[in-house]
Design an enzyme around this catalytic site. Sequence first.
Site, PDB file in Angstrom:
ATOM      1  N   ASP A 128       0.480 -13.520 -13.537  1.00 25.69           N
ATOM      2  CA  ASP A 128       1.304 -12.811 -14.510  1.00 25.69           C
ATOM      3  C   ASP A 128       0.899 -11.327 -14.512  1.00 25.69           C
ATOM      4  O   ASP A 128       0.873 -10.705 -13.453  1.00 25.69           O
ATOM      5  CB  ASP A 128       1.168 -13.463 -15.899  1.00 25.69           C
ATOM      6  CG  ASP A 128       2.229 -12.988 -16.881  1.00 25.69           C
ATOM      7  OD1 ASP A 128       3.334 -13.545 -16.881  1.00 25.69           O
ATOM      8  OD2 ASP A 128       1.953 -12.037 -17.641  1.00 25.69           O
ATOM      9  N   TYR A 136       5.014  -4.421 -21.969  1.00 22.25           N
ATOM     10  CA  TYR A 136       6.277  -4.498 -21.231  1.00 22.25           C
ATOM     11  C   TYR A 136       7.044  -3.187 -21.339  1.00 22.25           C
ATOM     12  O   TYR A 136       7.636  -2.705 -20.369  1.00 22.25           O
ATOM     13  CB  TYR A 136       7.128  -5.661 -21.753  1.00 22.25           C
ATOM     14  CG  TYR A 136       6.588  -7.006 -21.355  1.00 22.25           C
ATOM     15  CD1 TYR A 136       7.066  -7.653 -20.224  1.00 22.25           C
ATOM     16  CD2 TYR A 136       5.578  -7.627 -22.093  1.00 22.25           C
ATOM     17  CE1 TYR A 136       6.573  -8.894 -19.848  1.00 22.25           C
ATOM     18  CE2 TYR A 136       5.066  -8.853 -21.718  1.00 22.25           C
ATOM     19  CZ  TYR A 136       5.563  -9.485 -20.598  1.00 22.25           C
ATOM     20  OH  TYR A 136       5.054 -10.697 -20.212  1.00 22.25           O
ATOM     21  N   HIS A 169       2.815 -21.797 -14.459  1.00 29.95           N
ATOM     22  CA  HIS A 169       2.473 -20.392 -14.658  1.00 29.95           C
ATOM     23  C   HIS A 169       1.063 -20.200 -15.207  1.00 29.95           C
ATOM     24  O   HIS A 169       0.401 -19.223 -14.896  1.00 29.95           O
ATOM     25  CB  HIS A 169       3.497 -19.780 -15.614  1.00 29.95           C
ATOM     26  CG  HIS A 169       3.413 -18.297 -15.737  1.00 29.95           C
ATOM     27  ND1 HIS A 169       3.734 -17.448 -14.708  1.00 29.95           N
ATOM     28  CD2 HIS A 169       3.039 -17.505 -16.768  1.00 29.95           C
ATOM     29  CE1 HIS A 169       3.583 -16.193 -15.097  1.00 29.95           C
ATOM     30  NE2 HIS A 169       3.150 -16.200 -16.342  1.00 29.95           N
TER      31      HIS A 169
END
Length: 388
Positions: free
Chosen positions: A183, A312, A366
Amino acid sequence: MSAGLIAQPQAFRVTVEPAQVDDLRARLARTRWPDQLPGAGWDYGVELGALQSLCRYWERDYDWRGYESRFNAHPQFTSEFEGQPLHFYLRRSPEPDAKPLLLVHGWPGSVVEFHDVIGPLADPRAHGGDPRNAFHVVAPSLPGYGYSGPTRRRGYGADDIAKAFDAIMRSLGYARYFVQGGDWGSLIGTLLGANYSAQVEALHLNVASAPPPDPADPRAGLDAGALADLEHNARIFKTEMAYRELQSTKPGSLAVGLMDSPAGMAGWLLEKFHGWSDCQGDPLNAFTYDKLLDNISLYWLTGTIASSMRLYFEDAHPDRRRTQLPSVSIPTGMARFPAEFLRFPRAWIERKYKVVHWSEMQRGGHFAAMEQPQAFVDDLRLFFARFR
């Protein structure tokens, strides 16, 4: 690149105050739940019954002394670099030939992802492994996450984190070290491998992105498996990526609700653990309530859901967005877990990284270290053994 100066690390232990627990339980008890359409399941987002069960356990049965015990199971420290708080685990191996290893987590995970792998990696002899595969393990919380948060200035992004993590490693006396990431850890690991190659000896990833050789015709030259990867990604971009668009543009608006409502924050995170893991439709097939709530509670207690989402925005901001990621020339290992929610063709990844190791894992998604800790540890041992 210069690592700069890092503040003298201070020993740290996690303590949860009773007032924090009382406040959380009162908020959970007052939750105003939304309606859910009959048979909706997870189609509209988090499944209401699954979330209510998780929150009921969080309110009534979750063991807060157990939370403290799990967080304090390994030595941890706090420091500061260029004005930003830093928290990290440091588990030095008892083995004389151990090599330093930096583990880098992502979102919506945390250092909780590594709780079950730090011990086996640092002390394989005590966990039935070969002592020749030992590591000095350093596992930081990303700046803005958990006890490394919140971030304190605009523009603090992945490049800053890579610089800070290299500073941690060098301050600990590790002039050369290994890196593992998934990630955000994949991006940060890539930046470390590209920009700090004098320090980073080898890089291991459990997810990696790469552009096509010909953007005008991305399908050119791909075999059936790689074409299936592209079709899978197309579906994912239609169904799973709204979180990234929102957190890249207006994270502050979402943060108001998540900071005020523990049930709201739990729902936002649980939906990702459902959709991105190898759970066959039920998060409890991949995680226990305690494991999920260790991670969720970390965000709640530290008040860092807002700053975690800001990363982000910083990475996507037009003034700071990269046109492309740098290529990595140091040896790279890739472990691809079958339920990883984004899959890029191997041929693309091998153009961008110096791939010398590729594993197709049997199970997991993930949250690789959290879902399949033994398989994760085994693949790191296998890959990094060639550089000892």
